[in-house]
Design a protein around this motif. Sequence first.
Motif, PDB file in Angstrom:
ATOM      1  N   ASP A  87       0.844  -1.194   0.000  1.00 26.19           N
ATOM      2  CA  ASP A  87       0.000   0.000   0.000  1.00 26.19           C
ATOM      3  C   ASP A  87       0.879   1.243   0.000  1.00 26.19           C
ATOM      4  OD1 ASP A  87      -2.017   1.910   0.476  1.00 26.19           O
ATOM      5  OD2 ASP A  87      -3.152   0.479   1.681  1.00 26.19           O
ATOM      6  N   HIS A  89      -0.513   4.539  -0.124  1.00 26.74           N
ATOM      7  CA  HIS A  89      -1.222   5.757   0.296  1.00 26.74           C
ATOM      8  C   HIS A  89      -0.543   6.340   1.531  1.00 26.74           C
ATOM      9  CE1 HIS A  89      -4.309   3.523  -1.954  1.00 26.74           C
ATOM     10  NE2 HIS A  89      -4.789   4.707  -2.277  1.00 26.74           N
ATOM     11  N   SER A 134      -1.384   1.968   8.991  1.00 31.51           N
ATOM     12  CA  SER A 134      -2.244   2.566   7.977  1.00 31.51           C
ATOM     13  C   SER A 134      -2.464   1.541   6.884  1.00 31.51           C
ATOM     14  CB  SER A 134      -1.528   3.771   7.357  1.00 31.51           C
ATOM     15  OG  SER A 134      -2.208   4.945   7.625  1.00 31.51           O
ATOM     16  N   SER A 164      -5.222   0.369  14.080  1.00 31.69           N
ATOM     17  CA  SER A 164      -5.200   0.466  12.620  1.00 31.69           C
ATOM     18  C   SER A 164      -6.214   1.492  12.159  1.00 31.69           C
ATOM     19  CB  SER A 164      -5.493  -0.890  11.987  1.00 31.69           C
ATOM     20  OG  SER A 164      -6.794  -1.297  12.322  1.00 31.69           O
TER      21      SER A 164
ATOM     22  N   ASN B  86       4.813  -3.345  -4.553  1.00 34.14           N
ATOM     23  CA  ASN B  86       3.971  -2.155  -4.455  1.00 34.14           C
ATOM     24  C   ASN B  86       2.678  -2.224  -5.228  1.00 34.14           C
ATOM     25  OD1 ASN B  86       5.826  -0.775  -2.926  1.00 34.14           O
ATOM     26  ND2 ASN B  86       6.875   0.032  -4.700  1.00 34.14           N
ATOM     27  N   PHE B 195      -5.455  13.390  -9.569  1.00 31.86           N
ATOM     28  CA  PHE B 195      -5.265  14.307  -8.440  1.00 31.86           C
ATOM     29  C   PHE B 195      -6.103  15.576  -8.591  1.00 31.86           C
ATOM     30  CE2 PHE B 195      -0.839  12.274  -8.347  1.00 31.86           C
ATOM     31  CZ  PHE B 195      -1.289  11.258  -7.526  1.00 31.86           C
ATOM     32  N   SER B 199     -12.334  15.074  -4.808  1.00 29.05           N
ATOM     33  CA  SER B 199     -12.038  14.306  -3.593  1.00 29.05           C
ATOM     34  C   SER B 199     -10.656  14.691  -3.072  1.00 29.05           C
ATOM     35  CB  SER B 199     -12.055  12.798  -3.873  1.00 29.05           C
ATOM     36  OG  SER B 199     -13.336  12.389  -4.264  1.00 29.05           O
TER      37      SER B 199
HETATM   38  C1  B12 Z   1      -5.150   9.785  -3.242  1.00 24.40           C
HETATM   39  C2  B12 Z   1      -5.524   8.346  -3.496  1.00 24.40           C
HETATM   40  C3  B12 Z   1      -4.595   7.558  -4.153  1.00 24.40           C
HETATM   41  C4  B12 Z   1      -3.214   8.062  -4.542  1.00 24.40           C
HETATM   42  C5  B12 Z   1      -2.299   7.992  -3.301  1.00 24.40           C
HETATM   43  C6  B12 Z   1      -1.355   9.162  -3.195  1.00 24.40           C
HETATM   44  C7  B12 Z   1      -0.682   9.191  -1.867  1.00 24.40           C
HETATM   45  N1  B12 Z   1       0.533   9.680  -1.878  1.00 24.40           N
HETATM   46  O1  B12 Z   1      -1.188   8.811  -0.829  1.00 24.40           O
HETATM   47  C8  B12 Z   1      -2.824   7.017  -5.639  1.00 24.40           C
HETATM   48  C9  B12 Z   1      -3.252   7.547  -6.998  1.00 24.40           C
HETATM   49  C10 B12 Z   1      -1.345   6.625  -5.703  1.00 24.40           C
HETATM   50  C11 B12 Z   1      -3.723   5.839  -5.300  1.00 24.40           C
HETATM   51  C12 B12 Z   1      -3.485   4.557  -5.732  1.00 24.40           C
HETATM   52  C13 B12 Z   1      -4.363   3.502  -5.513  1.00 24.40           C
HETATM   53  N2  B12 Z   1      -5.566   3.554  -4.907  1.00 24.40           N
HETATM   54 CO1  B12 Z   1      -6.190   5.106  -3.974  1.00 24.40          CO
HETATM   55  N3  B12 Z   1      -7.097   6.561  -3.260  1.00 24.40           N
HETATM   56  C14 B12 Z   1      -6.789   7.824  -3.079  1.00 24.40           C
HETATM   57  C15 B12 Z   1      -8.002   8.613  -2.526  1.00 24.40           C
HETATM   58  C16 B12 Z   1      -8.669   9.334  -3.691  1.00 24.40           C
HETATM   59  C17 B12 Z   1      -7.734   9.623  -1.435  1.00 24.40           C
HETATM   60  C18 B12 Z   1      -6.945   9.084  -0.238  1.00 24.40           C
HETATM   61  C19 B12 Z   1      -6.541  10.211   0.666  1.00 24.40           C
HETATM   62  O2  B12 Z   1      -5.381  10.595   0.726  1.00 24.40           O
HETATM   63  N4  B12 Z   1      -7.496  10.806   1.373  1.00 24.40           N
HETATM   64  C20 B12 Z   1      -7.266  11.926   2.267  1.00 24.40           C
HETATM   65  C21 B12 Z   1      -6.878  11.441   3.662  1.00 24.40           C
HETATM   66  C22 B12 Z   1      -6.672  12.611   4.606  1.00 24.40           C
HETATM   67  O3  B12 Z   1      -7.939  10.671   4.148  1.00 24.40           O
HETATM   68  P1  B12 Z   1      -7.717   9.161   4.598  1.00 24.40           P
HETATM   69  O4  B12 Z   1      -6.722   8.540   3.728  1.00 24.40           O
HETATM   70  O5  B12 Z   1      -9.018   8.503   4.711  1.00 24.40           O
HETATM   71  O6  B12 Z   1      -7.084   9.334   6.062  1.00 24.40           O
HETATM   72  C23 B12 Z   1      -7.871   9.693   7.190  1.00 24.40           C
HETATM   73  C24 B12 Z   1      -8.386   8.477   7.957  1.00 24.40           C
HETATM   74  O7  B12 Z   1      -8.505   7.325   7.164  1.00 24.40           O
HETATM   75  C25 B12 Z   1      -7.464   8.322   9.112  1.00 24.40           C
HETATM   76  N5  B12 Z   1      -6.251   7.520   8.960  1.00 24.40           N
HETATM   77  C26 B12 Z   1      -5.427   7.445   7.909  1.00 24.40           C
HETATM   78  N6  B12 Z   1      -4.399   6.662   8.172  1.00 24.40           N
HETATM   79  C27 B12 Z   1      -4.544   6.229   9.414  1.00 24.40           C
HETATM   80  C28 B12 Z   1      -3.765   5.383  10.174  1.00 24.40           C
HETATM   81  C29 B12 Z   1      -4.115   5.058  11.467  1.00 24.40           C
HETATM   82  C30 B12 Z   1      -3.282   4.145  12.259  1.00 24.40           C
HETATM   83  C31 B12 Z   1      -5.304   5.594  11.993  1.00 24.40           C
HETATM   84  C32 B12 Z   1      -5.702   5.224  13.350  1.00 24.40           C
HETATM   85  C33 B12 Z   1      -6.111   6.443  11.236  1.00 24.40           C
HETATM   86  C34 B12 Z   1      -5.730   6.762   9.949  1.00 24.40           C
HETATM   87  O8  B12 Z   1      -7.113   9.632   9.398  1.00 24.40           O
HETATM   88  C35 B12 Z   1      -6.981  10.383   8.186  1.00 24.40           C
HETATM   89  C36 B12 Z   1      -7.373  11.803   8.455  1.00 24.40           C
HETATM   90  O9  B12 Z   1      -8.760  11.931   8.708  1.00 24.40           O
HETATM   91  C37 B12 Z   1      -8.889   7.437  -1.977  1.00 24.40           C
HETATM   92  C38 B12 Z   1     -10.376   7.683  -2.020  1.00 24.40           C
HETATM   93  C39 B12 Z   1     -10.849   8.463  -0.849  1.00 24.40           C
HETATM   94  N7  B12 Z   1     -11.618   9.462  -1.124  1.00 24.40           N
HETATM   95  O10 B12 Z   1     -10.505   8.138   0.279  1.00 24.40           O
HETATM   96  C40 B12 Z   1      -8.478   6.266  -2.867  1.00 24.40           C
HETATM   97  C41 B12 Z   1      -8.534   4.811  -2.325  1.00 24.40           C
HETATM   98  C42 B12 Z   1      -7.965   4.759  -0.932  1.00 24.40           C
HETATM   99  N8  B12 Z   1      -7.670   4.106  -3.274  1.00 24.40           N
HETATM  100  C43 B12 Z   1      -8.135   2.951  -3.604  1.00 24.40           C
HETATM  101  C44 B12 Z   1      -7.508   2.072  -4.534  1.00 24.40           C
HETATM  102  C45 B12 Z   1      -8.245   0.789  -4.835  1.00 24.40           C
HETATM  103  C46 B12 Z   1      -6.275   2.400  -5.123  1.00 24.40           C
HETATM  104  C47 B12 Z   1      -5.514   1.582  -6.141  1.00 24.40           C
HETATM  105  C48 B12 Z   1      -5.541   0.073  -5.990  1.00 24.40           C
HETATM  106  C49 B12 Z   1      -5.897   1.989  -7.563  1.00 24.40           C
HETATM  107  C50 B12 Z   1      -7.293   1.856  -7.907  1.00 24.40           C
HETATM  108  N9  B12 Z   1      -7.696   0.755  -8.485  1.00 24.40           N
HETATM  109  O11 B12 Z   1      -8.026   2.794  -7.693  1.00 24.40           O
HETATM  110  C51 B12 Z   1      -4.087   2.133  -5.981  1.00 24.40           C
HETATM  111  C52 B12 Z   1      -3.336   1.311  -4.938  1.00 24.40           C
HETATM  112  C53 B12 Z   1      -1.918   1.643  -4.835  1.00 24.40           C
HETATM  113  C54 B12 Z   1      -1.310   0.939  -3.688  1.00 24.40           C
HETATM  114  N10 B12 Z   1      -0.688  -0.200  -3.901  1.00 24.40           N
HETATM  115  O12 B12 Z   1      -1.394   1.415  -2.582  1.00 24.40           O
HETATM  116  C55 B12 Z   1      -9.426   2.632  -2.905  1.00 24.40           C
HETATM  117  C56 B12 Z   1      -9.310   1.612  -1.788  1.00 24.40           C
HETATM  118  C57 B12 Z   1     -10.576   0.792  -1.734  1.00 24.40           C
HETATM  119  C58 B12 Z   1     -10.461  -0.543  -1.104  1.00 24.40           C
HETATM  120  N11 B12 Z   1     -11.522  -0.923  -0.412  1.00 24.40           N
HETATM  121  O13 B12 Z   1      -9.534  -1.280  -1.235  1.00 24.40           O
HETATM  122  C59 B12 Z   1      -9.914   4.054  -2.474  1.00 24.40           C
HETATM  123  C60 B12 Z   1     -10.769   4.096  -1.209  1.00 24.40           C
HETATM  124  C61 B12 Z   1     -10.710   4.601  -3.674  1.00 24.40           C
HETATM  125  C62 B12 Z   1     -11.798   3.651  -4.152  1.00 24.40           C
HETATM  126  N12 B12 Z   1     -11.643   3.164  -5.363  1.00 24.40           N
HETATM  127  O14 B12 Z   1     -12.748   3.356  -3.502  1.00 24.40           O
HETATM  128  N13 B12 Z   1      -4.768   6.246  -4.548  1.00 24.40           N
END
Ligand code: B12
Lengths: 200, 336
Positions: A87, A89, A134, A164, B86, B195, B199
Amino acid sequence: MEGDADQAARLGGEITAADLSADSILSTLSAAMEEVGARYETGEYFIPEMLRSAAAVEAALQVLDPFLFERRADQAGVVVIGTVRGDVHNIGKNIIVSALRAGGYKVYDLGVNVSAAKFAAKVGEVDADLLLLSAFTTSTKQSLLDVISALEAAGLRDRVKVVSGGAAHSPELAREVGVDAFAGDVKSTLAVCRELMGGS
Amino acid sequence: MNSRERFLAVLAGETPDMVPVVPVLDGYFAPKLIGRRNDDCWADGNCLAEALAAAQRQFDHDGVVAEMGLGPDPDVLGCRVEIEGNQVPLVVETLVEDAGDLAKIPIPDPWRDGKMEPVRRLAEQVGREAAILGSVRSPFEYAATVRGLAGFFADFYRDPEFAHQLIAACLPATLAVGKALVRAGADAIVIKDSFASTSMISPAHYREFAYPAEAEAIAALKETAPVILHICRNSLPILPEMARTGAAALEIDSPVDLEQARQAVDGKVVLKGNIDAVAVMEKGSPADVERAVKVAMAAAKAGGRFILSTGDSIPAGAPLENVAALVEFGRAYGKY
Ligand code: B12
C-alpha cells in the motif's frame, strides 16, 4: 489556523518567549489538528488545506521541540507508524503523524509499503507503546495479519498496543486481524491513543 | 459493427448498435490472467501487453487500455521508481524542488525509451477487432509526480506562480507521450488526471491549476485522436468545466451519479462509467454487477452517448466472473 508554516514558526518562537507551559502549547496545536480534521470531514477543507495546516503544526513543533522536551517530563507515548506492505497511500497517515506529534507523542514514521519485519524491528528498537498501521486498500488484510504475526514471533505483541486505520478500513476488519483498536479520523485517533495509554 | 467500430462511433457522436463495454482493465488486474505478478508487468511492457491481449481474448470487451508505455510511467520523466511489492510503481525520488529545477524535466521520447514497441505489438494483436485506448498522465499529474504530491499541493498557496510554471513545463511530456501512443496504434487517448478530483482538491483549485492544462493538452492532442478525460472519485462539481475541455468523453467514477452527471454536462459529451471498481467489481458478485449495469444503463444509455465502464481501475483482487459479468450484462442491457 491560517496554515502558513512560516507564520507558525514565528508563532512558535513567540510562544516559547512567553513561557507558556508545554502542555498548553501542545493542546492548542492538537486542538488545531482536530479542527483541521473536522473541516476536512465536512468538506470545507480539501487535501492541500489539510496538508498545509499539518505543515504549519510541524513547523511550530520543530521550533518548540527543544523547549518542550526540556519542560515536559514525559511524552504522551512512543509511537511507531507506517503504511503496510502493498500500500502506498500516505496522505492520511501523514496527517495522523502531525496530529500525534502535536499531541505530544514521540513518533517514528516508517513511510509506506513497510514490511511486517520492519514494523516489528522498530517497535522492539524504540520500545514503542503504540504501533499504528495505515491500510487503505482492503487487499492489504494479509499485510496486517503479517504484522501481528511478526510481533508475536518477536515476543512483542503483549508490549505494544496496535491501532489500525485508513480509508476502506473498518472496525470489522480491525477485529478480524486482531489489532487492539481502530480509528477513522484525526479526532478518534487521538482519543483512542489516549485511551490505550491509560489516560482519559 | 465490430468492437472497435462501436467504440469509435460513440466517440464520433453516432448511436452504435449497442453500448460499448470498455472497463478500466489495466495493469492492476490483467497480469494474473497470464499467471504473472503485477510487479513483473509494471517493469516489463511486453508482459503487460501480453496480459492485456489475453484479457481481451477472454472477456471480449470492446476496448483495451494500453497504459502509457506499458511500464512504470513516472520513470519516463526520470523519477526513480521502486516496484517490488507495491502493485504500482512508487516514486522514491522526486525531480523538482524549485524553479531552478524546471529545466530538469525532460521531454520524453517514448519510442527511443522502448516503451512504444509493446503498445504497437498489442495494437497489432487485438487492434483490428477491439479499440486501443492509450493512457497518459495530464500535465497536472506529471507535475505532482516530479514535485511530490505534498510539495505540489503546498505550492498552490506558497508559490502559485511556480505551480503554474511547473505544470506548463510538464505539458510537452503529456503531448509527446500522447502522440507516441497514437503512432503506436492507439485509437483514442485517455488523459489521467486523478489528483484533480474534488475528492482531492477544491473546485477553485481545479479551475485555477488543473483545468487550463487539461484544455491545452486536449486541444493539441485531439488533432491526432479523440481524447477521454479521466478524473476518478468525485468530479460532480467540476463536470461542466471538464465538458468544456474539448474531451470527446469523460470518465466518471462511482461516487458520481450518472444521471446527475448527464445533466451537469447537458448531454454534450460522451460519458464513460461508472461501475464501482471496489464495492461491485472486487467485493460484489455477478448479481451485483448485473444490478449496477442496469442502473447505469437506465441513467445514461438513452441517446447513445454512453460507454459502459468501471469508474476506475479494476483491482487485482476482483474475481474473473465479475469482469465476465460486466461484459455479459453490458451486452444484454445495452442494445439500441
Ligand atoms: C489519493 C488516493 C490515491 C493516490 C495515493 C497518493 C498518496 N501519496 O497517498 C494514488 C493515486 C497513488 C492511489 C493509488 C491507488 N488507490 Co487510492 N485513493 C486515493 C483517494 C482518492 C484519497 C486518499 C486520501 O489521501 N485521502 C485523504 C486522507 C486525509 O484521508 P484518509 O486517507 O481517509 O485518512 C484519514 C483516515 O482514514 C485516518 N487515517 C489514515 N491513516 C490512518 C492510520 C491510522 C493508524 C489511523 C488510526 C487512522 C488513519 O485519518 C486520516 C485523516 O482523517 C482514496 C479515495 C478516498 N476518497 O478516500 C483512494 C482509495 C484509498 N484508493 C483505492 C484504490 C483501490 C487504489 C488503487 C488500488 C488503484 C485503484 N484501483 O483505484 C491504488 C493502490 C496503490 C497501492 N498499492 O497502494 C481505494 C481503496 C478501496 C479498497 N476498499 O480497497 C480508495 C478508497 C478509492 C476507491 N476506489 O474506492 N490512490
